[in-house]
Design an enzyme around this catalytic site. Structure first.
Site, PDB file in Angstrom:
ATOM      1  N   SER A  73      -7.653   1.152  22.128  1.00  0.00           N
ATOM      2  CA  SER A  73      -8.178   2.103  21.134  1.00  0.00           C
ATOM      3  C   SER A  73      -8.081   1.201  20.075  1.00  0.00           C
ATOM      4  O   SER A  73      -6.612   0.710  19.309  1.00  0.00           O
ATOM      5  CB  SER A  73      -8.564   3.090  20.763  1.00  0.00           C
ATOM      6  OG  SER A  73      -8.605   3.059  19.405  1.00  0.00           O
TER       7      SER A  73
ATOM      8  N   GLU B  63       1.107  -7.371  10.986  1.00  0.00           N
ATOM      9  CA  GLU B  63      -1.141  -7.281  10.633  1.00  0.00           C
ATOM     10  C   GLU B  63      -0.776  -5.565  10.373  1.00  0.00           C
ATOM     11  O   GLU B  63      -2.239  -4.967  10.064  1.00  0.00           O
ATOM     12  CB  GLU B  63      -1.218  -7.510  12.258  1.00  0.00           C
ATOM     13  CG  GLU B  63      -0.704  -6.324  13.607  1.00  0.00           C
ATOM     14  CD  GLU B  63      -0.028  -6.459  14.340  1.00  0.00           C
ATOM     15  OE1 GLU B  63       1.165  -8.227  13.684  1.00  0.00           O
ATOM     16  OE2 GLU B  63       0.715  -5.564  15.439  1.00  0.00           O
TER      17      GLU B  63
ATOM     18  N   GLU C 134       6.236  -0.373  13.294  1.00  0.00           N
ATOM     19  CA  GLU C 134       5.116  -0.237  13.075  1.00  0.00           C
ATOM     20  C   GLU C 134       4.758  -0.847  11.853  1.00  0.00           C
ATOM     21  O   GLU C 134       4.308  -1.504  11.621  1.00  0.00           O
ATOM     22  CB  GLU C 134       4.032   1.298  13.549  1.00  0.00           C
ATOM     23  CG  GLU C 134       2.583   0.713  13.712  1.00  0.00           C
ATOM     24  CD  GLU C 134       2.216   2.761  13.877  1.00  0.00           C
ATOM     25  OE1 GLU C 134       3.361   3.395  13.229  1.00  0.00           O
ATOM     26  OE2 GLU C 134       1.300   2.657  14.454  1.00  0.00           O
TER      27      GLU C 134
ATOM     28  N   LYS D 119       8.070   4.622  14.241  1.00  0.00           N
ATOM     29  CA  LYS D 119       6.934   3.911  13.257  1.00  0.00           C
ATOM     30  C   LYS D 119       7.910   2.981  12.091  1.00  0.00           C
ATOM     31  O   LYS D 119       7.316   2.588  11.785  1.00  0.00           O
ATOM     32  CB  LYS D 119       7.299   5.453  12.549  1.00  0.00           C
ATOM     33  CG  LYS D 119       6.240   6.439  13.739  1.00  0.00           C
ATOM     34  CD  LYS D 119       4.300   5.920  13.559  1.00  0.00           C
ATOM     35  CE  LYS D 119       3.663   7.091  14.946  1.00  0.00           C
ATOM     36  NZ  LYS D 119       2.177   6.775  14.371  1.00  0.00           N
TER      37      LYS D 119
ATOM     38  N   GLU E  13     -11.371   6.929  16.359  1.00  0.00           N
ATOM     39  CA  GLU E  13     -11.528   6.865  17.871  1.00  0.00           C
ATOM     40  C   GLU E  13     -12.663   7.438  18.905  1.00  0.00           C
ATOM     41  O   GLU E  13     -12.886   6.978  19.607  1.00  0.00           O
ATOM     42  CB  GLU E  13      -9.976   7.431  18.492  1.00  0.00           C
ATOM     43  CG  GLU E  13      -9.594   6.286  19.512  1.00  0.00           C
ATOM     44  CD  GLU E  13      -7.629   6.933  19.962  1.00  0.00           C
ATOM     45  OE1 GLU E  13      -6.853   6.726  19.492  1.00  0.00           O
ATOM     46  OE2 GLU E  13      -7.357   8.121  20.056  1.00  0.00           O
TER      47      GLU E  13
ATOM     48  N   CYS F 169      -1.862   6.214  19.098  1.00  0.00           N
ATOM     49  CA  CYS F 169      -1.298   6.239  18.142  1.00  0.00           C
ATOM     50  C   CYS F 169       0.359   6.139  18.618  1.00  0.00           C
ATOM     51  O   CYS F 169       0.711   6.433  17.275  1.00  0.00           O
ATOM     52  CB  CYS F 169      -1.859   8.149  17.782  1.00  0.00           C
ATOM     53  SG  CYS F 169      -3.276   8.387  18.486  1.00  0.00           S
TER      54      CYS F 169
ATOM     55  N   CYS G  80       4.648  13.582  20.741  1.00  0.00           N
ATOM     56  CA  CYS G  80       5.999  13.177  19.023  1.00  0.00           C
ATOM     57  C   CYS G  80       7.049  14.283  19.130  1.00  0.00           C
ATOM     58  O   CYS G  80       8.469  14.287  17.858  1.00  0.00           O
ATOM     59  CB  CYS G  80       5.068  13.600  18.300  1.00  0.00           C
ATOM     60  SG  CYS G  80       4.071  11.804  18.323  1.00  0.00           S
TER      61      CYS G  80
ATOM     62  N   GLU H  88     -15.215   5.318  18.545  1.00  0.00           N
ATOM     63  CA  GLU H  88     -14.746   3.575  19.414  1.00  0.00           C
ATOM     64  C   GLU H  88     -15.334   3.995  21.005  1.00  0.00           C
ATOM     65  O   GLU H  88     -15.886   3.314  21.867  1.00  0.00           O
ATOM     66  CB  GLU H  88     -14.116   3.451  19.196  1.00  0.00           C
ATOM     67  CG  GLU H  88     -13.456   2.198  20.106  1.00  0.00           C
ATOM     68  CD  GLU H  88     -12.061   1.653  19.743  1.00  0.00           C
ATOM     69  OE1 GLU H  88     -11.498   2.491  19.039  1.00  0.00           O
ATOM     70  OE2 GLU H  88     -11.854   0.877  20.262  1.00  0.00           O
TER      71      GLU H  88
END
Lengths: 157, 639
Positions: free
Chosen positions: B355, B402, B397, B394, B308, B335, B566, B311
């Site tokens: 990102s 993808e 996710e 999560k 990241e 994230c 988190c 990037e």
């Protein structure tokens, strides 16, 4: 819903938001006008209202479900509401119920197949001295008898 | 008829007037009150509930939650206030005058018992088969008030269908007590707006837009509603049975990665106070349960920082030197899967700012089924990859289509801290008594930078620790004492920081030498960063960016969907309160400081993986294939 219909609905809501303002408190008058013009407030209309007032669609839905006179789903052309409160009940509501259900072939809470009438119960209509009372769209009928009720229903188109 | 006060209205309809302070100059001062005949002095405006809690007088509540606005709907907190005709909801009564309060009179006890009985009369579900058995606020109250029979009956049959359409959140409205905590969480705290009360009176229930299933409305799966639900009406979709099955199947190689936040909180499920880090005890427990290898998600958190961060440098270089107008700045972190879905729904036009780096969980998944599978000589199709996360999103996710870049589902199961604790208990293990074990190779080591990802501001702090060293060539410790970047810590909703680069730049490190020739273009620049936690705060920043405000000039912004980051995730032990979040964060920062390696690029395993596997360097072809992803413009229209 067709794109053209959607666009015209959006335009209509934009005009209403312009008229009543972007505040949260404008929600009810906007909903009332959409209800008056379209007989129900479609899920698309709800989301457009939410977007333009910057609230969440579920909040619009919550308000609609709170009020008996706002509908989120289409109902019959005419809405017939019978008072179910205690005075009307004592004055012979049950006989009227039986007659109406027999005449229309549907139960309360349902809509006739030809979409002509939706039957609903209402709480006190304020006609306790003249019960049983019936509301057809926004017109009140009082001192019902089973015969009178059937007559009224047959005059509803 | 007139009553004795000369007013026409009957006593029952007389409005209650909360006495105003006679002397407004006392605002900000204190007021003396009496609770159960004992005198106390409390700040003006304190609610009765706060005053009682401050003085260790227990008042039961169901709808009150420290994170949420006052609702006053459950009425369990009623108390007697002398002079008031009816009982008063203590959570919604600000003290503005000297009053006398009684918290345990026959009237109060009877009222509370009635409320509990009424709730139980509509509460369907067996305690035995409920996920919240032994951690249910309604159950606890029933015990506290000695409920030994159903005074107002008890509903025998289920009234509502369970909605388990979502990967993350299950709704069982039979258990709902209508406290509206989830509504306030979703609308006020998170500003997502999935849940609201619909209908009226006895027909009231919590529902979604047009009563659709949760999977069909705009839910970001953050699970904050689960964390605040007093009963089992909301819970995560439990996948622990599937994991047991995989463990018991000897043909399967079952590996697990543990994120920093569950480790800082799981002790709470075993009776420890908040703020006990269980990292190494958890490793032992997981091995004893039967996982073949235990990895540290912090390793891929370090990798995230490199990817990241690189990037960001590429974006800045393109924007500043190549004058590429297409480059989207500020760059947003990616994230937090709740935040990613929030952006996809509410601000899809800003997806280019996100990102492209995957979250640490998903990076690890892709590496396990490629790099690790090769290394241990196991066919990737026989690997079952599990992740312990503080998060319910999560679960969504890892099921994104993808996320199959390894050729398989990169991560098979996302487990919440609560599910993990349940599995450990099921295996007969008392976690705090476990000996300590280190993580398994080849990913073994991780840095403190990866660890602090768990708290709000952590990703940004980790990134800055690396970027500052990359660009200036100086040690982060020379700029920030002990490499602790304090302005980015703490629980303020939005944090902002400027870091001047200065005129002395260092050489470009070998790792990214192929991407930028030198740092001269950053001389004298000021790096502007911001941090937001909770999607309501994220919304504030996004609206500011839309207006072209201060945050549109930022270079890098960290977003976390959950309040506190988190550590306050929707998969964390219940309850989670501001105080508990603070302690969990302290545990994480303390562990970070105890580590030797505290910067992602200093992590030897990171250096190794860029030599052995991702040898074209960060943001290269292979890393793009495995470690980066793309997003979907979802929009906010609910079909």
């Amino acid at each position: 819903m067709l794109v053209v219909e959607k666009n015209s609905l959006t335009d209509e809501i934009e005009v209403l938001v312009e008229k009543y303002g972007k505040e949260r408190s404008s929600l009810l008058p906007i909903l009332q006008e959409i209800q008056r013009n379209h007989k129900y407030i479609s899920d698309f209309a709800q989301q457009e209202i939410a977007r333009l007032l910057d609230i969440h669609p579920v909040e619009v839905y919550s308000v609609i479900t709170f009020y008996s006179f706002l509908n989120a789903k289409p109902k019959g052309r005419n809405i017939v509401r019978l008072c179910r409160t205690i005075t009307c009940d004592l004055l012979g509501k049950e006989n009227v119920v039986a007659a109406i259900e027999r005449e229309l072939g549907i139960k309360f809470g349902e809509t006739t197949k030809d979409n002509r009438i939706t039957l609903e119960y209402a709480n006190c209509l304020g006609m306790c001295d003249q019960g049983p009372a019936l509301l057809v769209n926004d017109k009140v009928y009082t001192e019902l008898t089973p015969e009178k009720a059937v007559q009224i229903l047959n005059s509803v188109r | 008829m007139e009553n004795k006060n000369g007013l026409r209205a009957p006593v029952s309809q007389k409005p209650h007037v909360v006495p105003k302070p006679e002397d407004t100059s006392t605002i900000g001062g204190t007021v003396s009150i009496e609770i159960n005949d004992v005198k106390y002095s409390v700040p003006l405006g304190t609610t009765i509930l706060e005053a009682c809690r401050e003085n260790h007088i227990h008042i039961p509540t169901l709808c009150h939650h420290d994170d949420l606005c006052i609702a006053g709907v459950c009425r369990l907190c009623v108390v007697e206030v002398t002079g008031m005709r009816t009982l008063q909801a203590s959570c919604a009564y600000p003290i503005t005058a000297p009053i006398k309060i009684k918290t345990s009179t026959p009237m109060v006890r009877k009222a509370r018992r009635h409320i509990i009985d009424l709730m139980l009369s509509e509460h369907h579900g067996e305690c035995y088969s409920c996920v919240r058995n032994n951690n249910c606020e309604l159950q606890a109250l029933a015990k506290e008030y000695g409920v030994d029979c159903y005074n107002f009956g008890h509903v025998k049959e289920s009234q509502y269908e369970i909605d388990d359409s979502s990967y993350s959140v299950v709704r069982d409205m039979d258990k709902c007590v209508l406290c509206k905590r989830c509504v306030r969480t979703c609308i006020d705290l998170q500003e997502v707006g999935v849940l609201e009360a619909i209908n009226r009176g006895g027909e009231t229930m919590i529902s979604t837009f047009m009563d659709k299933q949760l999977a069909d409305v705009i839910c970001i799966n953050c699970g904050q509603c689960i964390n605040r639900c007093p009963t089992g009406a909301l819970h995560e979709k439990d996948t622990s049975d599937d994991i047991w099955k995989a463990i018991d199947d000897h043909a399967k190689h079952v590996v697990i990665q543990t994120a920093p936040s569950p480790r800082a909180a799981i002790g709470e499920e075993f009776g420890l106070g908040a703020g006990h880090s269980m990292t190494y005890e958890l490793n032992t427990a997981l091995k004893r349960i039967g996982f073949d290898a235990v990895f540290d998600t912090n390793f891929t958190a370090d990798l995230t920082i490199i990817e990241e961060g690189t990037e960001l440098i590429i974006r800045l270089y393109k924007a500043l030197i190549e004058k590429d107008k297409e480059v989207a700045l500020p760059q947003f972190t990616s994230c937090s899967p709740g935040w990613v879905k929030y952006l996809e729904h509410f601000y899809p036009e800003y997806i280019p700012n996100l990102s492209s780096a995957k979250s640490p969980q998903q990076m690890f998944g892709a590496l396990i089924k490629t790099f690790y599978a090769d290394k241990v000589g196991v066919d990737a199709k026989d690997i079952v990859s599990v992740a312990v996360m503080p998060c319910s999103a999560k679960k969504f996710e890892c099921n994104r289509p993808e996320m199959e870049d390894s050729g398989f589902k990169d991560v098979d199961y996302g487990l919440t801290t609560r599910e993990m604790a349940k599995m450990i208990k099921e295996a007969g293990i008392h976690l705090p008594e476990m000996p300590k074990t280190h993580f398994d190779s080849p990913f073994g080591d991780a840095s403190g930078a990866g660890l602090i990802f768990g708290a709000t501001g952590g990703v940004m702090e980790a990134a800055i620790r690396t970027v500052v060293e990359f660009v200036t060539g100086n040690k982060t410790e020379d700029i920030f004492e002990k490499a602790n970047i304090l302005p980015l810590r703490g629980f303020e909703g939005i944090k902002y920081m400027e870091i001047p680069i200065g005129n002395n730049v260092g050489p470009v490190p070998d790792l990214i030498k192929h991407l930028v020739p030198d740092w001269n273009w950053l001389k004298g620049a000021v790096l502007k960063v911001a941090v937001a936690h909770g999607t309501a705060n994220a919304k504030k920043i996004m609206e500011d960016i839309k207006r072209g405000g201060k945050f549109s000039e930022c270079h890098f912004i960290e977003f976390m969907a959950c309040p506190g980051g988190c550590i306050g995730g929707g998969g964390q032990p219940i309850p989670t309160t501001p105080e508990i979040r603070k302690k969990r964060a302290e545990a994480i920062y303390a562990e970070d400081e105890s580590l030797e390696i505290r910067k992602s690029h200093d992590n030897p395993s990171i250096k190794k993986i860029y030599q052995e596997f991702l040898n074209e360097g960060p943001c290269s072809h292979l890393s793009h294939k495995l470690l980066h992803t793309h997003y979907k413009k979802r929009g906010r229209y609910i079909a």
